[in-house]
Design an enzyme around this catalytic site. Structure first.
Site, PDB file in Angstrom:
ATOM      1  N   GLU A   1       0.823  -1.221   0.000  1.00  0.00           N
ATOM      2  CA  GLU A   1       0.000   0.000   0.000  1.00  0.00           C
ATOM      3  C   GLU A   1       0.853   1.266   0.000  1.00  0.00           C
ATOM      4  OE1 GLU A   1      -3.300  -0.089   2.754  1.00  0.00           O
ATOM      5  OE2 GLU A   1      -3.374   2.095   2.840  1.00  0.00           O
TER       6      GLU A   1
ATOM      7  N   LYS B   1      -7.638  -1.207  11.519  1.00  0.00           N
ATOM      8  CA  LYS B   1      -6.930  -1.600  10.286  1.00  0.00           C
ATOM      9  C   LYS B   1      -5.754  -0.656  10.041  1.00  0.00           C
ATOM     10  CE  LYS B   1      -6.259  -1.897   5.582  1.00  0.00           C
ATOM     11  NZ  LYS B   1      -5.511  -1.005   4.699  1.00  0.00           N
TER      12      LYS B   1
ATOM     13  N   ASP C   1       4.555 -14.206  12.188  1.00  0.00           N
ATOM     14  CA  ASP C   1       3.273 -14.852  11.882  1.00  0.00           C
ATOM     15  C   ASP C   1       2.186 -13.781  11.945  1.00  0.00           C
ATOM     16  OD1 ASP C   1       0.845 -16.167  11.907  1.00  0.00           O
ATOM     17  OD2 ASP C   1       1.520 -17.776  13.220  1.00  0.00           O
TER      18      ASP C   1
ATOM     19  N   HIS D   1      -2.730  10.000  -1.012  1.00  0.00           N
ATOM     20  CA  HIS D   1      -2.849   8.609  -1.424  1.00  0.00           C
ATOM     21  C   HIS D   1      -2.915   8.500  -2.938  1.00  0.00           C
ATOM     22  CE1 HIS D   1      -4.307   4.523  -0.496  1.00  0.00           C
ATOM     23  NE2 HIS D   1      -3.730   4.775   0.641  1.00  0.00           N
TER      24      HIS D   1
END
Ligand code: MEV
Length: 404
Positions: free
Chosen positions: A65, A243, A259, A357
């Protein structure tokens, strides 16, 4: 790979791309998982400006991203003015669960298990003398009696200090080893013997103060606090809020061979521990008008065992980061999570995230529309200028520019 090519008709060029395992030699990849046909590489960037517990870090982040590495670096720079990030931890304690069913007297079985705690812990510790010699090992035994849809279950839980390991292997081995003794003591039947990813005894707590001027003034500080209040009240917003934290945490985790499924499971189950899904961070304005952020979450990471040891690129990333213990890695990751959350909330509460972005996104679109070299930036800036950041427009621009 030849079989896959035959079965799917994958063109040679694409098969070659896939077979290129980047920083991971093919023979190591082959030993890591099964049926290996190649590898997939994410870009790894370095976030800068991080000061955590007084020490400076270059932080490797691997993800697809755009904006995340830049946002983390920018947030870390703002935090530096007031000393950077302070992070504490609870130590590397993981939980191993044993599920016992068909127990006639669950409360009686619980007492019996607790009465033989020393024996059970010894059996667990006999499995890993190395960990024990380093000060780790099974330290405590809890026993829960659960009311389930299949009747009562007795669940002894081993609390294991896993040291510099993430701990899944050590804990699972211990849980399996004590199971026969647990059956004998309870008279029940054991089914599952497995680590819990709700690692609520392996928490990191990060704090940072962001100077109000650096944040962008009082309105920006208020905006972040309102953003937090929104996430606190609404799980739909909260999922996205968390998130944003995981954008930082997981990018460092991927770079360092961790992990990431365990980290995600731990984070979100911890966020929901009260029965309501909540933000992993809190934000408030202090008496000075500065912005204070706090993050608290499980962080089950390791430096020994797993991809952190076997993946050469992960080993290199850990070297760049310069952490010496799993706990130090966990603390840096907490700082990055807090920084990332700050950057997202500040952008959302002020100019919105799309401007920054989209500039980066436009370059990706330009490349996927066939732009190469200097043309990438030409196509991207034109799309940003026109506010038409779309694949079809990128294609048109690539065609136009190719002709001229
Ligand atoms: C995008 O990857 C992450 C954000 O949506 C996080 C947030 O909304 O807080 C910007």
């Amino acid at each position: 790979m030849n079989i896959v090519k035959k079965l799917t008709g994958l063109p040679d060029e694409e098969a070659r791309l896939l077979a290129n395992t980047g920083g991971l030699p093919g023979d190591i990849a082959d030993r890591m998982i099964e049926n290996v046909v190649g590898g997939i590489t994410f870009p790894m960037g370095i976030a800068v400006n991080f000061k955590v517990n007084g020490k400076d870090y270059l932080v490797p982040m691997a993800l697809e991203e755009p904006s995340v590495v830049a946002a983390a670096s920018n947030a870390a720079k703002m935090a530096r003015a007031k000393g950077g990030f302070n992070v504490t931890n609870t130590g590397p304690l993981m939980i191993g669960q044993v599920q016992v069913v068909d127990v006639k007297d669950p409360q009686g079985a619980k007492s019996k298990l607790l009465g033989r705690k020393a024996e059970i812990l010894k059996k667990a510790n006999d499995q890993d003398p190395m960990l024990v010699s380093l000060g780790g090992g099974a330290k405590e035994l809890n026993v829960k009696v659960l009311a389930t849809i299949k009747g009562p279950m007795v669940v002894p839980e081993l609390i294991v200090n896993t040291g510099d390991a993430m701990g899944a292997n050590a804990v699972n081995t211990m849980a399996e080893a004590v199971a026969p003794m647990v059956e004998e003591i309870t008279g029940g039947r054991v089914f599952l013997r497995i680590i819990s990813n709700l690692a609520d005894r392996r928490l990191v707590k990060a704090t940072a103060v962001f100077d109000k001027e650096a944040v962008g003034g009082e309105a920006a500080v208020d905006g972040v606090v309102y953003a937090y209040a929104f996430a606190d009240a609404d799980p739909y917003r909260c999922a996205t809020h968390n998130k944003g934290i995981m954008n930082g945490v997981i990018a460092v985790a991927i770079a360092c061979g961790q992990d990431i499924r365990a980290l995600e499971a731990g984070a979100h189950s911890y966020a929901a521990r009260s029965g309501k899904y909540k933000p992993l961070t809190t934000w408030e304005k202090d008496a000075n008008g500065d912005l204070v952020g706090r993050l608290e979450m499980p962080m089950a990471v390791g430096l020994v065992g797993g991809a952190a040891k076997t993946h050469p690129a992960a080993r290199a990333a850990i070297k760049i980061l310069g952490v010496k213990t799993a706990t130090e890695l966990a603390e840096v990751m907490a700082a990055v999570g807090l920084a990332q959350n700050f950057a997202a909330l500040r952008a959302l509460a002020t100019e919105g995230i799309q401007r920054g972005h989209m500039k980066l996104h436009a370059r990706n679109i330009a490349v996927s529309a066939g732009a190469e070299g200097k043309m990438v930036d030409l196509v991207a800036s034109k799309m940003v200028e026109e506010k038409k950041i779309r694949f079809d427009r990128a294609k048109e621009l690539v065609e136009e520019l190719s002709k001229s």
